[in-house]
Design a protein around this motif. Structure first.
Motif, PDB file in Angstrom:
ATOM      1  N   SER A 116       1.034  -1.179   0.071  1.00  0.00           N
ATOM      2  CA  SER A 116      -0.001  -0.054   0.019  1.00  0.00           C
ATOM      3  C   SER A 116       0.747   1.004  -0.049  1.00  0.00           C
ATOM      4  CB  SER A 116      -1.160  -0.057   1.329  1.00  0.00           C
ATOM      5  OG  SER A 116       0.084  -0.092   2.386  1.00  0.00           O
ATOM      6  N   ASP A 117       0.168   2.353  -0.460  1.00  0.00           N
ATOM      7  CA  ASP A 117       0.833   3.619  -0.262  1.00  0.00           C
ATOM      8  C   ASP A 117       1.656   3.876   0.989  1.00  0.00           C
ATOM      9  OD1 ASP A 117       0.087   3.629  -2.941  1.00  0.00           O
ATOM     10  OD2 ASP A 117      -1.339   5.417  -2.434  1.00  0.00           O
ATOM     11  N   ALA A 118       0.744   3.613   2.141  1.00  0.00           N
ATOM     12  CA  ALA A 118       1.158   3.747   3.319  1.00  0.00           C
ATOM     13  C   ALA A 118       2.474   3.062   3.889  1.00  0.00           C
ATOM     14  CB  ALA A 118       0.147   3.561   4.397  1.00  0.00           C
ATOM     15  N   ASP A 119       2.454   1.599   3.438  1.00  0.00           N
ATOM     16  CA  ASP A 119       3.412   0.668   3.546  1.00  0.00           C
ATOM     17  C   ASP A 119       4.724   1.100   2.938  1.00  0.00           C
ATOM     18  OD1 ASP A 119       2.154  -0.728   5.207  1.00  0.00           O
ATOM     19  OD2 ASP A 119       1.553  -2.347   3.519  1.00  0.00           O
ATOM     20  N   ILE A 120       4.379   1.854   1.830  1.00  0.00           N
ATOM     21  CA  ILE A 120       5.816   2.119   1.000  1.00  0.00           C
ATOM     22  C   ILE A 120       6.277   3.400   1.889  1.00  0.00           C
ATOM     23  CG2 ILE A 120       6.573   3.168  -1.069  1.00  0.00           C
ATOM     24  CD1 ILE A 120       4.723   1.448  -2.500  1.00  0.00           C
ATOM     25  N   ALA A 121       5.612   4.398   2.248  1.00  0.00           N
ATOM     26  CA  ALA A 121       5.820   5.430   2.965  1.00  0.00           C
ATOM     27  C   ALA A 121       6.632   5.138   4.204  1.00  0.00           C
ATOM     28  CB  ALA A 121       4.602   6.543   3.250  1.00  0.00           C
ATOM     29  N   TRP A 122       6.021   4.240   5.000  1.00  0.00           N
ATOM     30  CA  TRP A 122       6.776   3.681   6.283  1.00  0.00           C
ATOM     31  C   TRP A 122       8.152   3.203   5.916  1.00  0.00           C
ATOM     32  CZ3 TRP A 122       6.765   3.865  11.011  1.00  0.00           C
ATOM     33  CH2 TRP A 122       7.655   2.883  11.953  1.00  0.00           C
ATOM     34  N   SER A 123       8.259   2.491   4.870  1.00  0.00           N
ATOM     35  CA  SER A 123       9.428   1.673   4.483  1.00  0.00           C
ATOM     36  C   SER A 123      10.660   2.788   4.152  1.00  0.00           C
ATOM     37  CB  SER A 123       9.452   0.780   3.383  1.00  0.00           C
ATOM     38  OG  SER A 123       8.631  -0.341   3.888  1.00  0.00           O
ATOM     39  N   LEU A 124      10.106   3.848   3.449  1.00  0.00           N
ATOM     40  CA  LEU A 124      11.017   5.070   3.051  1.00  0.00           C
ATOM     41  C   LEU A 124      11.766   5.749   4.115  1.00  0.00           C
ATOM     42  CD1 LEU A 124       9.164   6.274  -0.147  1.00  0.00           C
ATOM     43  CD2 LEU A 124      11.385   5.172  -0.170  1.00  0.00           C
ATOM     44  N   VAL A 125      11.029   5.841   5.271  1.00  0.00           N
ATOM     45  CA  VAL A 125      11.450   6.559   6.477  1.00  0.00           C
ATOM     46  C   VAL A 125      12.178   5.812   7.528  1.00  0.00           C
ATOM     47  CG1 VAL A 125       9.657   8.717   5.996  1.00  0.00           C
ATOM     48  CG2 VAL A 125       8.979   6.632   7.492  1.00  0.00           C
ATOM     49  N   SER A 126      11.884   4.376   7.277  1.00  0.00           N
ATOM     50  CA  SER A 126      12.325   3.704   8.540  1.00  0.00           C
ATOM     51  C   SER A 126      13.560   2.840   7.906  1.00  0.00           C
ATOM     52  CB  SER A 126      11.359   2.648   9.206  1.00  0.00           C
ATOM     53  OG  SER A 126      10.663   1.975   8.089  1.00  0.00           O
ATOM     54  N   THR A 127      13.730   2.540   6.690  1.00  0.00           N
ATOM     55  CA  THR A 127      14.587   1.578   6.254  1.00  0.00           C
ATOM     56  C   THR A 127      15.728   2.233   5.325  1.00  0.00           C
ATOM     57  OG1 THR A 127      13.319   0.847   4.381  1.00  0.00           O
ATOM     58  CG2 THR A 127      12.999  -0.231   6.209  1.00  0.00           C
ATOM     59  N   ARG A 128      15.450   3.392   5.064  1.00  0.00           N
ATOM     60  CA  ARG A 128      16.446   4.362   4.170  1.00  0.00           C
ATOM     61  C   ARG A 128      17.213   5.198   4.676  1.00  0.00           C
ATOM     62  NH1 ARG A 128      16.925   2.011  -0.843  1.00  0.00           N
ATOM     63  NH2 ARG A 128      17.356   4.301  -1.655  1.00  0.00           N
ATOM     64  N   ALA A 129      18.491   5.697   4.505  1.00  0.00           N
ATOM     65  CA  ALA A 129      19.488   6.591   4.953  1.00  0.00           C
ATOM     66  C   ALA A 129      18.957   7.863   4.526  1.00  0.00           C
ATOM     67  CB  ALA A 129      20.618   6.425   4.709  1.00  0.00           C
ATOM     68  N   GLY A 130      19.211   8.877   5.601  1.00  0.00           N
ATOM     69  CA  GLY A 130      18.669  10.154   5.259  1.00  0.00           C
ATOM     70  C   GLY A 130      20.004  10.815   4.762  1.00  0.00           C
ATOM     71  N   LEU A 131      19.973  10.888   3.410  1.00  0.00           N
ATOM     72  CA  LEU A 131      21.209  11.468   2.871  1.00  0.00           C
ATOM     73  C   LEU A 131      20.929  13.179   2.666  1.00  0.00           C
ATOM     74  CD1 LEU A 131      22.019   8.788   0.375  1.00  0.00           C
ATOM     75  CD2 LEU A 131      22.775   9.280   2.576  1.00  0.00           C
ATOM     76  N   GLU A 132      22.012  13.910   2.030  1.00  0.00           N
ATOM     77  CA  GLU A 132      21.894  15.313   2.058  1.00  0.00           C
ATOM     78  C   GLU A 132      20.752  15.793   1.153  1.00  0.00           C
ATOM     79  OE1 GLU A 132      24.363  13.347   1.382  1.00  0.00           O
ATOM     80  OE2 GLU A 132      26.094  13.611   3.056  1.00  0.00           O
ATOM     81  N   HIS A 133      20.661  15.430   0.196  1.00  0.00           N
ATOM     82  CA  HIS A 133      19.558  16.057  -0.767  1.00  0.00           C
ATOM     83  C   HIS A 133      18.288  15.328  -0.631  1.00  0.00           C
ATOM     84  CE1 HIS A 133      22.192  18.522  -3.245  1.00  0.00           C
ATOM     85  NE2 HIS A 133      23.172  17.725  -2.950  1.00  0.00           N
ATOM     86  N   ARG A 134      17.397  15.820  -0.256  1.00  0.00           N
ATOM     87  CA  ARG A 134      15.888  15.170  -0.086  1.00  0.00           C
ATOM     88  C   ARG A 134      14.768  16.021  -0.853  1.00  0.00           C
ATOM     89  NH1 ARG A 134      17.026  15.103   6.522  1.00  0.00           N
ATOM     90  NH2 ARG A 134      19.018  14.079   6.479  1.00  0.00           N
ATOM     91  N   ALA A 135      13.572  15.329  -0.891  1.00  0.00           N
ATOM     92  CA  ALA A 135      12.205  15.658  -1.449  1.00  0.00           C
ATOM     93  C   ALA A 135      11.249  14.956  -0.853  1.00  0.00           C
ATOM     94  CB  ALA A 135      12.449  15.412  -2.914  1.00  0.00           C
ATOM     95  N   VAL A 136      10.056  15.418  -0.929  1.00  0.00           N
ATOM     96  CA  VAL A 136       9.003  14.892  -0.540  1.00  0.00           C
ATOM     97  C   VAL A 136       7.844  14.808  -1.483  1.00  0.00           C
ATOM     98  CG1 VAL A 136       7.086  14.565   1.347  1.00  0.00           C
ATOM     99  CG2 VAL A 136       9.671  15.291   1.946  1.00  0.00           C
ATOM    100  N   VAL A 137       7.267  13.770  -1.944  1.00  0.00           N
ATOM    101  CA  VAL A 137       6.135  13.725  -3.044  1.00  0.00           C
ATOM    102  C   VAL A 137       4.928  13.272  -2.150  1.00  0.00           C
ATOM    103  CG1 VAL A 137       5.345  12.285  -4.812  1.00  0.00           C
ATOM    104  CG2 VAL A 137       7.609  12.752  -4.626  1.00  0.00           C
ATOM    105  N   LEU A 138       3.777  14.179  -2.250  1.00  0.00           N
ATOM    106  CA  LEU A 138       2.528  13.978  -1.403  1.00  0.00           C
ATOM    107  C   LEU A 138       1.501  13.494  -2.300  1.00  0.00           C
ATOM    108  CD1 LEU A 138       3.037  17.309   0.492  1.00  0.00           C
ATOM    109  CD2 LEU A 138       3.179  14.936   1.695  1.00  0.00           C
ATOM    110  N   GLY A 139       0.709  12.446  -1.785  1.00  0.00           N
ATOM    111  CA  GLY A 139      -0.311  12.061  -2.829  1.00  0.00           C
ATOM    112  C   GLY A 139      -1.351  11.454  -1.868  1.00  0.00           C
TER     113      GLY A 139
END
Length: 214
Positions: A116-139
């Motif tokens: 689901s969209d929510a599951d992907i959102a959770w994985s992006l913030v909990s399993t990916r490194a927070g690197l220098e250049h960032r963006a947020v896509v909302l939908g």
């Protein structure tokens, strides 16, 4: 009801016979009465910080066919998942070009993903490194998120994309809170450490003459 911690017997300074309050010395059942259960929890810190919270029993869930879907999603007539609110997909990379590449790869992954969209959102913030250049896509659904990713990958402006977020170096600050008297002479020992002592001296010097007590 759990027992009260660190207490063996009620304090004699309270008249326990004058009301309906009693000390819970052993765990006991908490039967339902037709009303929501409510409990007060208090924590008294040694530094003087006290915290109090009142908890209320959550209402019983009515399970239905929709219960098998994530709580933030439902389906429209076409079967397309539609979120109750905006879902953020957070991306980061070490460069602006890498960020665009991340958007393209995420778009490719999401096209065939069953998550689901929510599951992907959770994985992006909990399993990916927070690197220098960032963006947020909302939908609110997969179509809006896909359009945002396409715009980000093509480096084109879009109303549902927050970009140009750069995380730079931040100075380090140390804050010593609480009572600070867990061990006699602890502060004096810290002042003797290389580096810390010099900085501590600078801080004290800045307050000399300002505070009534050195």
């Amino acid at each position: 009801v759990p027992r009260t911690l660190h207490v063996d017997e009620p304090t004699p300074h309270v008249d326990w016979s004058s009301g309906a309050v009693e000390l819970v010395t052993e765990a006991r059942p908490w039967p339902g009465t037709g009303r929501p259960r409510r409990a007060g929890v208090s924590s008294f810190g040694i530094s003087g910080t006290n915290a109090h919270v009142v908890l209320e029993e959550a209402p019983a869930e009515q399970r239905s066919k929709a219960a098998d879907k994530p709580s933030n999603e439902s389906s429209d007539e076409s079967g397309q998942d539609v979120a109750d609110g905006l879902v953020p997909w957070v991306l980061s990379a070490r460069s602006a070009a890498g960020l665009r590449g991340q958007a393209a790869r995420l778009r490719e992954f999401a096209a065939g993903a069953e998550a689901s969209d929510a599951d992907i959102a959770w994985s992006l913030v909990s399993t990916r490194a927070g690197l220098e250049h960032r963006a947020v896509v909302l939908g609110r659904n997969r179509a809006e998120l896909d359009a945002g990713l396409a715009s980000l990958a093509a480096d084109e402006p879009a109303g549902n994309v927050v970009r140009d977020i750069t995380a730079g170096d931040r100075p380090l600050a140390l804050v010593f809170s609480g009572q600070g008297a867990q061990r006699l002479g602890m502060g004096a020992g810290l002042v003797g450490l290389p580096g810390f002592g010099e900085v501590f001296g600078e801080v004290c010097g800045a307050f000399d003459g300002v505070l009534e007590v050195p």
